[in-house]
Write a protein that holds these residues in place. Sequence first.
Motif, PDB file in Angstrom:
ATOM      1  N   THR A  54     -29.058  -4.527 -13.041  1.00  0.00           N
ATOM      2  CA  THR A  54     -30.049  -4.303 -14.095  1.00  0.00           C
ATOM      3  C   THR A  54     -29.367  -3.616 -15.266  1.00  0.00           C
ATOM      4  O   THR A  54     -28.776  -2.546 -15.112  1.00  0.00           O
ATOM      5  CB  THR A  54     -31.211  -3.426 -13.601  1.00  0.00           C
ATOM      6  N   PHE A  55     -29.427  -4.238 -16.436  1.00  0.00           N
ATOM      7  CA  PHE A  55     -28.829  -3.688 -17.647  1.00  0.00           C
ATOM      8  C   PHE A  55     -29.887  -2.845 -18.340  1.00  0.00           C
ATOM      9  O   PHE A  55     -30.915  -3.357 -18.784  1.00  0.00           O
ATOM     10  CB  PHE A  55     -28.368  -4.834 -18.551  1.00  0.00           C
ATOM     11  N   GLY A  56     -29.644  -1.527 -18.415  1.00  0.00           N
ATOM     12  CA  GLY A  56     -30.645  -0.615 -18.948  1.00  0.00           C
ATOM     13  C   GLY A  56     -30.301  -0.062 -20.318  1.00  0.00           C
ATOM     14  O   GLY A  56     -29.279  -0.397 -20.915  1.00  0.00           O
ATOM     15  N   ILE A  57     -31.148   0.831 -20.799  1.00  0.00           N
ATOM     16  CA  ILE A  57     -31.009   1.390 -22.140  1.00  0.00           C
ATOM     17  C   ILE A  57     -29.690   2.140 -22.307  1.00  0.00           C
ATOM     18  O   ILE A  57     -29.031   2.039 -23.343  1.00  0.00           O
ATOM     19  CB  ILE A  57     -32.213   2.307 -22.473  1.00  0.00           C
ATOM     20  N   ASP A  58     -29.268   2.889 -21.288  1.00  0.00           N
ATOM     21  CA  ASP A  58     -28.006   3.631 -21.380  1.00  0.00           C
ATOM     22  C   ASP A  58     -26.815   2.685 -21.465  1.00  0.00           C
ATOM     23  O   ASP A  58     -25.833   2.965 -22.174  1.00  0.00           O
ATOM     24  CB  ASP A  58     -27.848   4.566 -20.178  1.00  0.00           C
ATOM     25  N   ASP A  59     -26.904   1.564 -20.754  1.00  0.00           N
ATOM     26  CA  ASP A  59     -25.837   0.560 -20.825  1.00  0.00           C
ATOM     27  C   ASP A  59     -25.767  -0.039 -22.228  1.00  0.00           C
ATOM     28  O   ASP A  59     -24.683  -0.262 -22.772  1.00  0.00           O
ATOM     29  CB  ASP A  59     -26.086  -0.549 -19.796  1.00  0.00           C
ATOM     30  N   GLY A  60     -26.939  -0.289 -22.814  1.00  0.00           N
ATOM     31  CA  GLY A  60     -26.986  -0.833 -24.165  1.00  0.00           C
ATOM     32  C   GLY A  60     -26.366   0.108 -25.182  1.00  0.00           C
ATOM     33  O   GLY A  60     -25.625  -0.315 -26.076  1.00  0.00           O
ATOM     34  N   ARG A  61     -26.651   1.392 -25.040  1.00  0.00           N
ATOM     35  CA  ARG A  61     -26.093   2.383 -25.963  1.00  0.00           C
ATOM     36  C   ARG A  61     -24.575   2.474 -25.819  1.00  0.00           C
ATOM     37  O   ARG A  61     -23.847   2.609 -26.809  1.00  0.00           O
ATOM     38  CB  ARG A  61     -26.733   3.744 -25.699  1.00  0.00           C
ATOM     39  N   LYS A  62     -24.097   2.380 -24.574  1.00  0.00           N
ATOM     40  CA  LYS A  62     -22.653   2.440 -24.331  1.00  0.00           C
ATOM     41  C   LYS A  62     -21.945   1.256 -24.983  1.00  0.00           C
ATOM     42  O   LYS A  62     -20.909   1.418 -25.650  1.00  0.00           O
ATOM     43  CB  LYS A  62     -22.376   2.449 -22.830  1.00  0.00           C
ATOM     44  N   ILE A  63     -22.506   0.052 -24.802  1.00  0.00           N
ATOM     45  CA  ILE A  63     -21.913  -1.149 -25.394  1.00  0.00           C
ATOM     46  C   ILE A  63     -21.913  -1.044 -26.916  1.00  0.00           C
ATOM     47  O   ILE A  63     -20.929  -1.387 -27.584  1.00  0.00           O
ATOM     48  CB  ILE A  63     -22.694  -2.409 -24.960  1.00  0.00           C
ATOM     49  N   ASN A  64     -23.009  -0.554 -27.463  1.00  0.00           N
ATOM     50  CA  ASN A  64     -23.118  -0.413 -28.921  1.00  0.00           C
ATOM     51  C   ASN A  64     -22.038   0.518 -29.455  1.00  0.00           C
ATOM     52  O   ASN A  64     -21.417   0.252 -30.492  1.00  0.00           O
ATOM     53  CB  ASN A  64     -24.507   0.127 -29.280  1.00  0.00           C
ATOM     54  N   GLU A  65     -21.801   1.603 -28.746  1.00  0.00           N
ATOM     55  CA  GLU A  65     -20.777   2.559 -29.170  1.00  0.00           C
ATOM     56  C   GLU A  65     -19.377   1.944 -29.078  1.00  0.00           C
ATOM     57  O   GLU A  65     -18.556   2.089 -29.989  1.00  0.00           O
ATOM     58  CB  GLU A  65     -20.847   3.813 -28.304  1.00  0.00           C
ATOM     59  N   LEU A  66     -19.109   1.234 -27.988  1.00  0.00           N
ATOM     60  CA  LEU A  66     -17.790   0.632 -27.792  1.00  0.00           C
ATOM     61  C   LEU A  66     -17.480  -0.420 -28.848  1.00  0.00           C
ATOM     62  O   LEU A  66     -16.379  -0.462 -29.402  1.00  0.00           O
ATOM     63  CB  LEU A  66     -17.703   0.007 -26.398  1.00  0.00           C
ATOM     64  N   GLN A  67     -18.459  -1.277 -29.131  1.00  0.00           N
ATOM     65  CA  GLN A  67     -18.202  -2.385 -30.052  1.00  0.00           C
ATOM     66  C   GLN A  67     -18.114  -1.941 -31.506  1.00  0.00           C
ATOM     67  O   GLN A  67     -17.607  -2.674 -32.348  1.00  0.00           O
ATOM     68  CB  GLN A  67     -19.275  -3.467 -29.882  1.00  0.00           C
TER      69      GLN A  67
END
Length: 233
Positions: A54-67
Motif C-alpha cells: 500500500t502506497f501511502g501519504i508518507d511514501d508520496g512525500r518521500k518520493i516528492n522530496e527525492l525527485q
Amino acid sequence: MLREIIKHKDSLHHAYLIESDSLEIVAQIINLFEDVLKFSTKNNPDFWFGEFETFGIDDGRKINELQSKKSFNGGKQFFVIKMNFITREAQNSLLKMFEEPTPHTHFFIIMNSSEILLPTLKSRLMLVRPYSESDSEIEIEKFAKKFIKSSLAERLEMVKIYFGDSKKKEPADKSGAIRFLNELEKQLREDIDFKNVKEKDQIIFNEIMNCRSFLNDRSPSVKMLLEHISVIT
C-alpha cells in the motif's frame, strides 16, 4: 509490453503507468534502461526502485522530496514504483509533482489496475498496457497521423465525423478520445527537441493533459474538447 516506450525512447514521457500483474515487468523495465537507454541502474544514485503493498501519504512525500533534487550525474533520473494499492491521500500528494515535473525525471508506476486512481492523477500519466496491435489501435494511430498533417478545417471535420455522433462505435466515445489523445501526444513528441522545448509545444502538451482530465468527468463533451485540441495543435 514496452515496445511503445522503446519506440519513443528519445522523447520519454515524464510519467508512465504500466498496467500489469506480470512478475517479470520490473526486469523488463530494467532491461529497457540498461540495453535501450544505456542507463546503468547498478549503484546509481539517479535510479530509485520501491515496491509497496500500500502506497501511502508518507511514501508520496518521500518520493516528492527525492525527485525534487537535481540529478547526481547531471542526466536523467528514473523512479520505478510498484504498488498494489495507493491511498487517496497519497494520490493527492502526487498530483502537483506530476503537474510540474522536475526536468529529466521520469517515473514508471506499475499497478495491476488503473481503476483505483483518481481521474485527475490518471490524466497526468501515460498508460501502457501489454502490446497488441489490434484493428482499433491501428485506426487510432492512422487517425492521429492524419490529424497532425491536416488543416484546421480538416481537423474540425474529422472530429465531427469520428466524435460528433454518440451512436458511432469507438473511437467516438470518451475512452476512444483518451486513446486518441495518448497517441497524438506520442506522435507530437517524436518531433520535439526536449533540450529546447518551445512555449507553443509546452502549451499543447498541457492542453492535451487537461483534456484527458476533463474526459474523465461524468459527462464530458468529447466533441467540444477535441475541437479545442484541433485549434491549438
